[in-house]
Design an enzyme around this catalytic site. Structure first.
Site, mmCIF file in Angstrom:
data_model
loop_
_atom_site.group_PDB
_atom_site.id
_atom_site.type_symbol
_atom_site.label_atom_id
_atom_site.label_comp_id
_atom_site.label_asym_id
_atom_site.label_seq_id
_atom_site.Cartn_x
_atom_site.Cartn_y
_atom_site.Cartn_z
ATOM 1 N N LYS A 41 -50.968 -36.694 6.700
ATOM 2 C CA LYS A 41 -50.968 -35.247 6.944
ATOM 3 C C LYS A 41 -52.407 -34.734 7.001
ATOM 4 C CE LYS A 41 -50.371 -34.261 2.025
ATOM 5 N NZ LYS A 41 -49.934 -33.275 1.059
ATOM 6 N N ARG A 139 -41.684 -26.985 -6.336
ATOM 7 C CA ARG A 139 -42.145 -26.548 -5.008
ATOM 8 C C ARG A 139 -40.949 -26.467 -4.058
ATOM 9 N NH1 ARG A 139 -47.240 -29.785 -2.591
ATOM 10 N NH2 ARG A 139 -45.675 -31.435 -2.362
ATOM 11 N N HIS A 169 -41.378 -35.784 -5.901
ATOM 12 C CA HIS A 169 -42.844 -35.787 -5.932
ATOM 13 C C HIS A 169 -43.314 -35.469 -7.350
ATOM 14 C CE1 HIS A 169 -46.827 -35.603 -4.302
ATOM 15 N NE2 HIS A 169 -46.997 -34.311 -4.490
ATOM 16 N N ARG A 222 -45.573 -43.412 -1.523
ATOM 17 C CA ARG A 222 -46.277 -42.598 -0.524
ATOM 18 C C ARG A 222 -47.757 -42.582 -0.904
ATOM 19 N NH1 ARG A 222 -42.107 -39.561 -2.271
ATOM 20 N NH2 ARG A 222 -43.519 -38.029 -3.209
ATOM 21 N N TYR A 268 -82.008 -18.144 5.531
ATOM 22 C CA TYR A 268 -81.556 -16.752 5.403
ATOM 23 C C TYR A 268 -81.873 -16.180 4.021
ATOM 24 C CZ TYR A 268 -78.775 -17.082 9.682
ATOM 25 O OH TYR A 268 -78.364 -17.223 10.989
ATOM 26 N N CYS A 314 -76.868 -22.713 6.532
ATOM 27 C CA CYS A 314 -76.509 -21.874 7.679
ATOM 28 C C CYS A 314 -75.190 -22.374 8.278
ATOM 29 C CB CYS A 314 -77.598 -21.931 8.747
ATOM 30 S SG CYS A 314 -79.267 -21.651 8.119
ATOM 31 N N ASP A 316 -74.661 -23.784 11.144
ATOM 32 C CA ASP A 316 -74.738 -25.025 11.920
ATOM 33 C C ASP A 316 -75.875 -25.947 11.492
ATOM 34 O OD1 ASP A 316 -72.907 -23.625 13.852
ATOM 35 O OD2 ASP A 316 -74.729 -22.409 14.056
HETATM 36 C C1 LIG Z 1 -44.693 -34.964 -1.036
HETATM 37 C C2 LIG Z 1 -45.993 -35.681 -1.077
HETATM 38 N N1 LIG Z 1 -45.991 -37.016 -1.218
HETATM 39 C C3 LIG Z 1 -47.126 -37.725 -1.266
HETATM 40 C C4 LIG Z 1 -48.359 -37.115 -1.188
HETATM 41 C C5 LIG Z 1 -49.598 -37.938 -1.267
HETATM 42 O O1 LIG Z 1 -50.303 -37.677 -2.427
HETATM 43 P P1 LIG Z 1 -51.648 -38.476 -2.748
HETATM 44 O O2 LIG Z 1 -52.602 -38.077 -1.696
HETATM 45 O O3 LIG Z 1 -52.032 -37.995 -4.088
HETATM 46 O O4 LIG Z 1 -51.283 -39.917 -2.672
HETATM 47 C C6 LIG Z 1 -48.423 -35.731 -1.061
HETATM 48 C C7 LIG Z 1 -49.718 -35.050 -1.004
HETATM 49 O O5 LIG Z 1 -49.996 -34.056 -1.560
HETATM 50 C C8 LIG Z 1 -47.209 -34.990 -0.987
HETATM 51 O O6 LIG Z 1 -47.212 -33.658 -0.852
#
Ligand SMILES: Cc1ncc(COP(=O)(O)O)c(C=O)c1O
Length: 379
Positions: A41, A139, A169, A222, A268, A314, A316
Site C-alpha cells: 500500500k 478500526r 490486525h 502480512r 529564507y 526551501c 526545492d
Molecule cells: C491491516 C494491515 N495489515 C498489515 C499491515 C502492515 O503492517 P506493518 O507495516 O507494520 O507490517 C498494515 C499496515 O498498517 C495494515 O493496516
C-alpha cells in the site's frame, strides 16, 4: 525494468534485491506452512508499488495487499496477475469491479455485503472476500460471532460471493506489552473456530508479529515495513530474529558550492548566520520532496562524513555546511550509507517526532525512483 530519464540529480535508489532477501529470510524463519502477503500500500511504502509487487512475487509471496480499491486497480492494470487483497474499507460500488478484476476485498459486516450484492452494477463472477475481525484495533471489522454468522448466511445463499479468508490486525505487536496481542489473538481464534469450514487463508500478523510472535503465523503473515528492511519500532529492532536489509537510499549532489565570510545569512528569513568563514553547499531537494522543514539541522552524508543542513529548508533546495571545499557534483546521501556512516529513516523520524513509516510514505512522488541491482547499478 526500465528506469526513466530524469535530469535533476536527486533520486531515490531502491534495491529490490534487499526486498527479496527480506522475504527470503522471513520465509525461512516462519516455515513452509505459513505464506507471506507483501503489503505494498501507499506506493509500496514509498518504494514503488508495482516494482515491489513484481519483486515480491518473484521472491515467493502468496499475495500482495493494499489499503484502497484504487491501489488494487492500479496494480492489476499494471499487469500484476497474482492475488491482490484490499485490506481497508471499499465502497459497495467497488464490488462488481473487484469481482471483474479478481481483486479480493475486506468485508466487515453483513449489511455491507448485502448492499454490495444489491448494488445496481451486478457482480459478473464470484466476489472473493476476506472477513475482517476487529479483535482490539478498534478500526474496521466485526466484533462478535453473531455478526460473523450473518455474513456466513449470505455467503451460503449466493454463488456471487466466495469466502476466501478471514483476518485481524494487531494494535500493539510492536510494543513490549504482550498481553494485548495475546488477547487479540485469542479473540480472533475463538471467532475463527466458530466457522464450520476454514477459509483458504486465515491471517493476523503484521511485520512486528511475524517477527516476534512466530506461533501466530497461521496461514499467512502480512509483511509491510519489514519488507522494506525497516523495523516497526525500536522494541522490534532489538529483538529481530534476522537482519533486515534496508532497500531505500535518497541521493543527490552538490549543485552549488561557495565560501562565505562570518556573519553571512543563509536561506529564507536569514535565521542561520555563519559564525566563521564557511563552505556552504546547495542540494536540490526540499520540502516538496518530503525533506520536511523540521529537518533543519539534520545531518547528510558528503564525502563519507556527516554534515549538517543549515538555514531554512526551501521547497526545492536546501543548504549544507561543508567541512571544506567540495566540488560541484559531489554525491550527497540524505538517507542511506556512505562508507562507515549511515543515516536512517529512524534518525529522521526521531528528529521529527514521528515513526519511520511516515518518513517512507512522505518521500514525494516527484523524486524519481531508480531501481538498482546487487552491484548498486541501475537495472
Ligand atoms: C491491516 C494491515 N495489515 C498489515 C499491515 C502492515 O503492517 P506493518 O507495516 O507494520 O507490517 C498494515 C499496515 O498498517 C495494515 O493496516
Amino acid at each position: 525494468m526500465k528506469n526513466s530519464v530524469h535530469y535533476r540529480p536527486t533520486q531515490v535508489a531502491i534495491n529490490l534485491e534487499a526486498i527479496k532477501a527480506n522475504i527470503g529470510n522471513l520465509r525461512q524463519y516462519i516455515g513452509s506452512l505459513t505464506s507471506v502477503i507483501a503489503v505494498v500500500k501507499a506506493n509500496g511504502y514509498g518504494h514503488g508499488d508495482v516494482e515491489v509487487a513484481i519483486a515480491a512475487f518473484e521472491a515467493g509471496v502468496q499475495m500482495v495487499s493494499v489499503a484502497t480499491p484504487d491501489e488494487a486497480v492500479r496494480l492489476r492494470m499494471a499487469g500484476i496477475s497474482g492475488d491482490i487483497l484490499v485490506m481497508g474499507p471499499s465502497p459497495t460500488s467497488f464490488a462488481a469491479k473487484a469481482a471483474e478484476l479478481d481483486i479480493i476485498i475486506a468485508v466487515s459486516s453483513a449489511e455491507w455485503l448485502q448492499m454490495a450484492l444489491d448494488y445496481e452494477e451486478k457482480i459478473s463472477k464470484p466476489l472473493k472476500i476476506h472477513v475482517k475481525i476487529d479483535s482490539g484495533m478498534g478500526r474496521i471489522g466485526l466484533r462478535d460471532a453473531a455478526s460473523l454468522q450473518a455474513i456466513l448466511s449470505i455467503v451460503e445463499h449466493t454463488e456471487d460471493v466466495q469466502l476466501d479468508g478471514i483476518f485481524t490486525h494487531f494494535s500493539c505487536a510492536d510494543e513490549g506489552n504482550q498481553g494485548t496481542t495475546e488477547k487479540q489473538f485469542a479473540m480472533f481464534k475463538g471467532l475463527v473456530q466458530t466457522l464450520r469450514e476454514k477459509p483458504r487463508i486465515v491471517h493476523a500478523s503484521n511485520s512486528a508479529a511475524a517477527l516476534l510472535y512466530r506461533d501466530y503465523g497461521l496461514d499467512a503473515v502480512r509483511f509491510g515495513i519489514g519488507l522494506y528492511g525497516i523495523a516497526s519500532s525500536d522494541y522490534v529492532a532489538k529483538k529481530l530474529p534476522f537482519t533486515l536489509e534496508r532497500a531505500l537510499q535518497i541521493e543527490s549532489e552538490l549543485v552549488h558550492v561557495k565560501y562565505v565570510e562570518a556573519g553571512t545569512p543563509i536561506s529564507y528569513g536569514g535565521t542561520y548566520e555563519t559564525t566563521e568563514g564557511e563552505w556552504i553547499g546547495t542540494i536540490p531537494i526540499g520540502y516538496a520532496d518530503g525533506l520536511r522543514r523540521g529537518l533543519r539541522g539534520q545531518d547528510v552524508l558528503v564525502g563519507g562524513e556527516r554534515a549538517a543542513l543549515v538555514g531554512t529548508i526551501c521547497m526545492d533546495q536546501c543548504m549544507v555546511k561543508l567541512a571544506r571545499e567540495m566540488p560541484i557534483g559531489e554525491k550527497v546521501t540524505l538517507i542511506g550509507r556512505q562508507g562507515q556512516e549511515e543515516i536512517t529513516m529512524e534518525e529522521w523520524a526521531e528528529r521529527l517526532g514521528t515513526i519511520p513509516y511516515e518518513i517512507a510514505v512522505s518521500i514525494a512522488e516527484r523524486i524519481p525512483r531508480i531501481y538498482i541491482g546487487k552491484d548498486g547499478q541501475p537495472i
